[in-house]
Design a protein around this motif. Structure first.
Motif, mmCIF file in Angstrom:
data_model
loop_
_atom_site.group_PDB
_atom_site.id
_atom_site.type_symbol
_atom_site.label_atom_id
_atom_site.label_comp_id
_atom_site.label_asym_id
_atom_site.label_seq_id
_atom_site.Cartn_x
_atom_site.Cartn_y
_atom_site.Cartn_z
ATOM 1 N N GLY A 1 0.775 -1.233 0.000
ATOM 2 C CA GLY A 1 0.000 0.000 0.000
ATOM 3 C C GLY A 1 0.801 1.274 0.000
ATOM 4 N N VAL A 2 2.136 1.190 0.024
ATOM 5 C CA VAL A 2 3.006 2.362 0.050
ATOM 6 C C VAL A 2 3.680 2.509 -1.312
ATOM 7 N N ILE A 3 3.723 3.740 -1.847
ATOM 8 C CA ILE A 3 4.319 3.989 -3.157
ATOM 9 C C ILE A 3 5.814 3.701 -3.120
ATOM 10 N N LEU A 4 6.281 2.944 -4.109
ATOM 11 C CA LEU A 4 7.707 2.617 -4.201
ATOM 12 C C LEU A 4 8.483 3.780 -4.809
ATOM 13 N N GLY A 5 9.704 3.981 -4.329
ATOM 14 C CA GLY A 5 10.600 4.969 -4.899
ATOM 15 C C GLY A 5 11.726 4.285 -5.650
ATOM 16 N N ALA A 6 12.714 5.088 -6.076
ATOM 17 C CA ALA A 6 13.850 4.550 -6.825
ATOM 18 C C ALA A 6 14.838 3.817 -5.930
ATOM 19 N N GLU A 7 14.791 4.073 -4.606
ATOM 20 C CA GLU A 7 15.702 3.392 -3.694
ATOM 21 C C GLU A 7 15.208 1.973 -3.421
ATOM 22 N N PRO A 8 16.101 0.972 -3.433
ATOM 23 C CA PRO A 8 15.683 -0.408 -3.195
ATOM 24 C C PRO A 8 15.091 -0.607 -1.802
ATOM 25 N N VAL A 9 14.048 -1.435 -1.728
ATOM 26 C CA VAL A 9 13.400 -1.777 -0.457
ATOM 27 C C VAL A 9 13.439 -3.293 -0.302
ATOM 28 N N ALA A 10 13.887 -3.764 0.858
ATOM 29 C CA ALA A 10 13.985 -5.209 1.094
ATOM 30 C C ALA A 10 12.594 -5.833 1.139
ATOM 31 N N LEU A 11 12.466 -6.986 0.480
ATOM 32 C CA LEU A 11 11.193 -7.707 0.464
ATOM 33 C C LEU A 11 11.146 -8.754 1.568
ATOM 34 N N LYS A 12 9.946 -8.943 2.127
ATOM 35 C CA LYS A 12 9.712 -9.983 3.134
ATOM 36 C C LYS A 12 8.658 -10.940 2.604
ATOM 37 N N HIS A 13 8.743 -12.180 3.083
ATOM 38 C CA HIS A 13 7.784 -13.208 2.668
ATOM 39 C C HIS A 13 6.356 -12.729 2.926
ATOM 40 N N GLY A 14 5.542 -12.785 1.890
ATOM 41 C CA GLY A 14 4.152 -12.383 2.015
ATOM 42 C C GLY A 14 3.858 -10.951 1.620
ATOM 43 N N ASP A 15 4.893 -10.165 1.279
ATOM 44 C CA ASP A 15 4.679 -8.770 0.883
ATOM 45 C C ASP A 15 3.755 -8.701 -0.337
ATOM 46 N N GLN A 16 2.893 -7.671 -0.340
ATOM 47 C CA GLN A 16 1.954 -7.467 -1.433
ATOM 48 C C GLN A 16 2.466 -6.359 -2.361
ATOM 49 N N ILE A 17 2.525 -6.641 -3.650
ATOM 50 C CA ILE A 17 2.963 -5.676 -4.651
ATOM 51 C C ILE A 17 1.810 -5.437 -5.615
ATOM 52 N N GLU A 18 1.510 -4.157 -5.848
ATOM 53 C CA GLU A 18 0.491 -3.801 -6.836
ATOM 54 C C GLU A 18 1.178 -3.057 -7.975
ATOM 55 N N LEU A 19 1.035 -3.581 -9.190
ATOM 56 C CA LEU A 19 1.799 -3.072 -10.322
ATOM 57 C C LEU A 19 0.932 -3.093 -11.564
ATOM 58 N N ALA A 20 0.743 -1.920 -12.189
ATOM 59 C CA ALA A 20 -0.038 -1.806 -13.422
ATOM 60 C C ALA A 20 -1.426 -2.428 -13.275
ATOM 61 N N GLY A 21 -2.038 -2.229 -12.092
ATOM 62 C CA GLY A 21 -3.381 -2.726 -11.848
ATOM 63 C C GLY A 21 -3.461 -4.189 -11.464
ATOM 64 N N MET B 1 0.176 -8.749 -6.770
ATOM 65 C CA MET B 1 1.073 -9.897 -6.695
ATOM 66 C C MET B 1 1.555 -10.069 -5.264
ATOM 67 N N GLN B 2 2.036 -11.258 -4.957
ATOM 68 C CA GLN B 2 2.560 -11.546 -3.626
ATOM 69 C C GLN B 2 3.967 -12.119 -3.769
ATOM 70 N N PHE B 3 4.882 -11.605 -2.920
ATOM 71 C CA PHE B 3 6.249 -12.103 -2.918
ATOM 72 C C PHE B 3 6.357 -13.270 -1.925
ATOM 73 N N LEU B 4 6.922 -14.373 -2.390
ATOM 74 C CA LEU B 4 7.101 -15.570 -1.556
ATOM 75 C C LEU B 4 8.561 -15.944 -1.539
#
Length: 214
Positions: free
Chosen positions: A186-206, A209-212
């Motif tokens: 739910g937070v807008i991504l910037g150009a700086e890398p952000v570490a992913l955690k299991h179960g994170d939700q990504i919304e992209l171009a409508g 997705m979920q990171f596992l």
């Protein structure tokens, strides 16, 4: 071999392999890469190939050269970087993953007495992170995509693109290009890398997705 993919209005107009030490880009016909657009300066920018690394340098252009949304004078490029030159979107691609190796030199000392060889300890196992992206919505809902490359780009050109990079211990994600910025939990991504955690939700171009990770 590194290359750049040049897009205009969301359409790929040309792909150029960066095989020379210096590759010039601009509106004038004597450039290596000619882009006939008024927003592009006569001599706009140049790509330099040095020891396997690629650098881009702005040649005092009128409208500037941008990498991942930031104006630059000279910058080293990484796989998946997005450049803006005038009205053109340029994606940098490099299949090689250059590892920097540090050489440690140690002094040699003669032992005072012979030492009997002891048991050799096994080398510690190196655990490489494994991850995948699972599509949660849309026609491809339920599909999983393994993150086997060092850098994996996801999204739709001209709308929203993000890059997921595999590091030694984890995965990171950052925004690459497009007017519709991706969301991470739910937070807008910037150009700086952000570490992913299991179960994170990504919304992209409508698409959600979920990171596992395992």
């Amino acid at each position: 071999m590194p290359k750049i993919v040049i897009m205009m209005d969301g359409n790929v107009i040309k792909e150029v392999k960066l095989s020379k030490d210096r590759t010039a880009l601009g509106r004038r016909p004597y450039n290596d890469i000619v882009i006939e657009h008024l927003a592009v300066s006569g001599e706009h920018a140049a790509f330099f190939l040095q020891s396997g690394e690629v650098f881009v340098e702005d040649l005092n252009s009128t409208n500037g050269t941008f990498v991942n949304g930031r104006a630059i004078k000279r910058q080293q490029l990484q796989h998946g970087d997005s450049l803006e030159i005038g009205k053109c979107k340029i994606r940098f691609e490099s299949e090689a993953d250059f590892e920097k190796t540090m050489v440690v030199r140690t002094a040699r000392f003669a032992p005072a007495a012979p030492v009997a060889p002891g048991p050799v300890a096994p080398a510690p196992a190196v655990h490489e992170p494994r991850g995948c992206i699972k599509v949660m919505t849309g026609p491809a809902g339920g599909r999983e995509m393994a993150l086997t490359k060092v850098v994996t780009t996801v999204g739709k050109p001209g709308i929203s693109i993000a890059a997921i990079t595999r590091r030694q211990q984890n995965f990171v994600v950052h925004y690459v290009e497009g007017p519709d910025r991706p969301l991470l939990n739910g937070v807008i991504l910037g150009a700086e890398p952000v570490a992913l955690k299991h179960g994170d939700q990504i919304e992209l171009a409508g698409t959600q997705m979920q990171f596992l990770q395992s």
